[in-house]
Design an enzyme around this catalytic site. Structure first.
Site, short mmCIF file in Angstrom:
data_model
loop_
_atom_site.label_atom_id
_atom_site.label_comp_id
_atom_site.label_asym_id
_atom_site.label_seq_id
_atom_site.Cartn_x
_atom_site.Cartn_y
_atom_site.Cartn_z
N THR A 151 1.35 -2.97 14.72
CA THR A 151 2.53 -3.63 14.18
C THR A 151 3.85 -3.29 14.87
O THR A 151 4.82 -4.00 14.71
CB THR A 151 2.68 -3.28 12.68
N SER A 180 0.80 -1.22 0.00
CA SER A 180 0.00 0.00 0.00
C SER A 180 0.84 1.27 0.00
O SER A 180 1.59 1.53 -0.94
CB SER A 180 -0.96 -0.03 1.20
N ASP A 199 -2.98 6.15 -3.16
CA ASP A 199 -1.80 5.54 -2.56
C ASP A 199 -1.24 4.46 -3.47
O ASP A 199 -1.72 4.27 -4.60
CB ASP A 199 -2.11 5.00 -1.17
N PRO A 232 -2.76 1.68 20.78
CA PRO A 232 -1.48 1.08 20.39
C PRO A 232 -1.45 0.77 18.90
O PRO A 232 -2.49 0.46 18.30
CB PRO A 232 -1.43 -0.21 21.21
N SER A 233 -0.27 0.85 18.30
CA SER A 233 -0.10 0.42 16.92
C SER A 233 -0.33 -1.08 16.82
O SER A 233 -0.11 -1.83 17.77
CB SER A 233 1.32 0.76 16.45
#
Length: 548
Positions: A507, A67, A281, A504-505
């Site tokens: 990854t 992406s 994108d 939180p992310s």
């Protein structure tokens, strides 16, 4: 059966050995990391695609893309039979299959077959697509090896956008009821519906049929050229950042994520005052619109703006049909508070808030007859229930409504064909926005004036372990660490129209901080103060956030 399983192990050991020690997790975007670390994962996802296909007794898609990530990265995700994201329970299986040691892979596959009672004699086809990254061809070969190892049939669609792959999968599984499962079928469906809605009048009031298009040096640049050919004078698309494979830097200083996060014009796109521009994108599933005014001030119209434009237009048409259809809009906590107020108070359209991730938005949208969903980053679409389509078809063909109501029903049916219901599709969404602006006779300034965004800020805080942050209420409330939400609440109270949340992310070990307030100065200060509390209470590492 034993021979097939042994082939799996032999291929893994000899041709696709596990090369990375640390574990990787399948998330909303599938697997995504450095391309050099993905060979064995691609092979294993080829295996899993065959198992998933036999379990669902339908065609599965595999899309190779990262992406909006840099060109050196890549990734992979599986597409379920109706063109939707793979269901969550199998995300856990994907993570397990990707991370087991080579000598455990054979038994892991056996266990999945047994646990899910999979008939391994079923013949299956696996559709494979890839974006323009230099690493994609070799990684596609690894996927094909995995498909062949379990006696599946790989069908390589070559370089396509991610939304095209979702479209192809749904078409194949509906025997082309949704559309023809070829690139030509995709172009024909969208362009024919777009031209039907536009008619012979290309400009209308303030609307001008010209747009500057930033292709992010990716597959969206390649595929928009096919639309240019078919649209002709109907819509003039001026293309920038359209470098070929290996010559352009994918997503570098361009593309939807760059424009959204940096609030800047992408490199190469000229700044013409008040000229409508759009950026997609790297795999063409996100789009944002923007322009510079006569004072060279940048204006962004992101996913929130697209959602409100689409929802307002759909409400108008549904009202014109006289049909009882349930319209709703789905957002995440990242949606600008001003957009939510506008939708609920001015448009009177119900709004649902869900956790971040397209799979959550899509699932919630399906609860409405007409479900509009967009993330602020520009990824989104509209879903229509069978009930809605049946009512519209009956209304357009029957004599139960007035002539104007029948025309409205026919218009909405054509609009459905402009939309890729399976997933966010930057090019389909471009045509949808252009259709609505044309119908309203609006330029981009008219669109922007529907409401005023609240200033907002997004910060990242690096922490030792992101898992110390847990949330509830669609990620709008922090549960742990203890006391953090109370600190956020106290800070928010100090600012007019203040709002902030942390999550939180998915990854990496970072915590994302989002803040809004009535002025930019207060917004920046609130974001920095909340980031400091996260740093203090959630194990921040590195330099602490700077408070303005």
């Amino acid at each position: 059966m034993t021979t097939s399983y042994r082939t799996v192990y032999a291929f893994a050991r000899e041709m696709h050995p596990k090369t990375v020690k640390h574990d990787i997790q399948y998330g909303t975007a599938g697997f995504r990391t450095k391309a050099s670390n993905l060979g064995y994962i691609m092979y294993r996802m080829g295996l899993l695609a065959v198992l998933r296909s036999r379990y669902k007794q339908g065609i599965i898609g595999v899309m190779i893309t990262a992406s909006h990530n840099p060109e050196c990265d890549n990734g992979v995700k599986l597409i379920d039979p109706h063109g939707e994201m793979m269901e969550q329970s199998w995300e856990e299986l994907a993570t397990k299959v990707a991370n087991v040691q080579d000598d455990e892979l054979e038994q892991t596959i056996r266990d999945i077959v047994q646990d899910y009672n999979i008939d391994m004699s079923i013949r299956v086809n696996i559709l494979i697509g890839k974006d323009t990254r230099p690493s994609s061809p070799s990684l596609a070969k690894s996927v094909i090896d995995g498909v062949l190892a379990l006696s599946g049939k790989p069908i390589d669609f070559g370089i396509v956008t991610t939304p095209q792959m979702h479209y192809f999968v749904k078409c194949r599984n509906t025997q082309n009821e949704y559309g023809v499962a070829t690139e030509e079928g995709y172009y024909t469906k969208l362009v024919s519906a777009f031209k039907k809605l536009r008619g012979d009048k290309y400009n209308n009031k303030n609307y001008e049929n010209r747009i500057l298009y930033d292709g992010a040096n990716g597959v969206g640049a390649k595929k928009i050229k096919y639309f240019q050919e078919r649209l002709g004078e109907c819509l003039k698309i001026v293309l920038y950042n359209d470098a070929g494979i290996g010559t352009g830097k994918l997503n570098h200083l361009c593309g939807a994520d760059y424009v959204k996060s940096q609030q800047l014009f992408p490199t190469g796109v000229p700044s013409e005052p008040n000229q409508r521009c759009a950026s997609v994108d790297g795999d063409a599933d996100r789009i944002v619109f923007y322009y510079n005014d006569e004072n060279d001030k940048f204006h962004l119209l992101d996913g929130d703006r697209i959602a409100t434009l689409v929802a307002s237009y759909l409400k108008e048409i549904v009202s014109e049909t006289g049909l009882d259809l349930n319209l709703g809009l789905v957002q995440t906590a990242y949606a600008n508070g001003a957009s939510t107020d506008y939708i609920t108070e001015s448009l009177k359209v119900p709004v649902a808030c869900v956790s971040t991730g397209v799979k959550y938005l899509h699932h919630k949208a399906l609860e409405f007859d007409i479900g509009v969903y967009f993330e602020a980053n520009g990824h989104g679409t509209v879903t229509f229930s069978k009930n809605a389509k049946d009512k519209l078809n009956q209304a357009a063909k029957g004599n139960i409504l007035t002539e104007s109501q029948q025309q409205a029903a026919s218009k909405l049916l054509a609009l459905i064909d402009v939309i890729n219901e399976t997933v966010g599709d930057a090019i389909a969404d471009l045509l949808l926005v252009e259709t609505i602006l044309h119908a309203k006779g609006w330029n981009i300034q008219d669109w922007e004036q529907t409401y005023t965004d609240l200033p907002n800020k997004l910060l990242k805080v690096t922490v030792q372990d992101r898992n110390v942050i847990t949330t509830k209420d669609a990620e709008r409330q922090c549960v742990t660490p203890n006391g953090l939400q109370e600190e956020i609440n106290d800070l928010v109270k100090k600012y007019k129209r203040g709002r902030s949340f942390v999550r939180p992310s998915g990854t990496e070990d970072i915590v994302r901080v989002y803040a809004e307030a009535s002025t930019k100065e207060e917004c920046d200060k609130l974001a920095a103060q909340v980031a400091q509390k996260v740093y203090d209470l959630a194990g921040g590492i590195g330099n602490p956030p700077l408070i303005a």
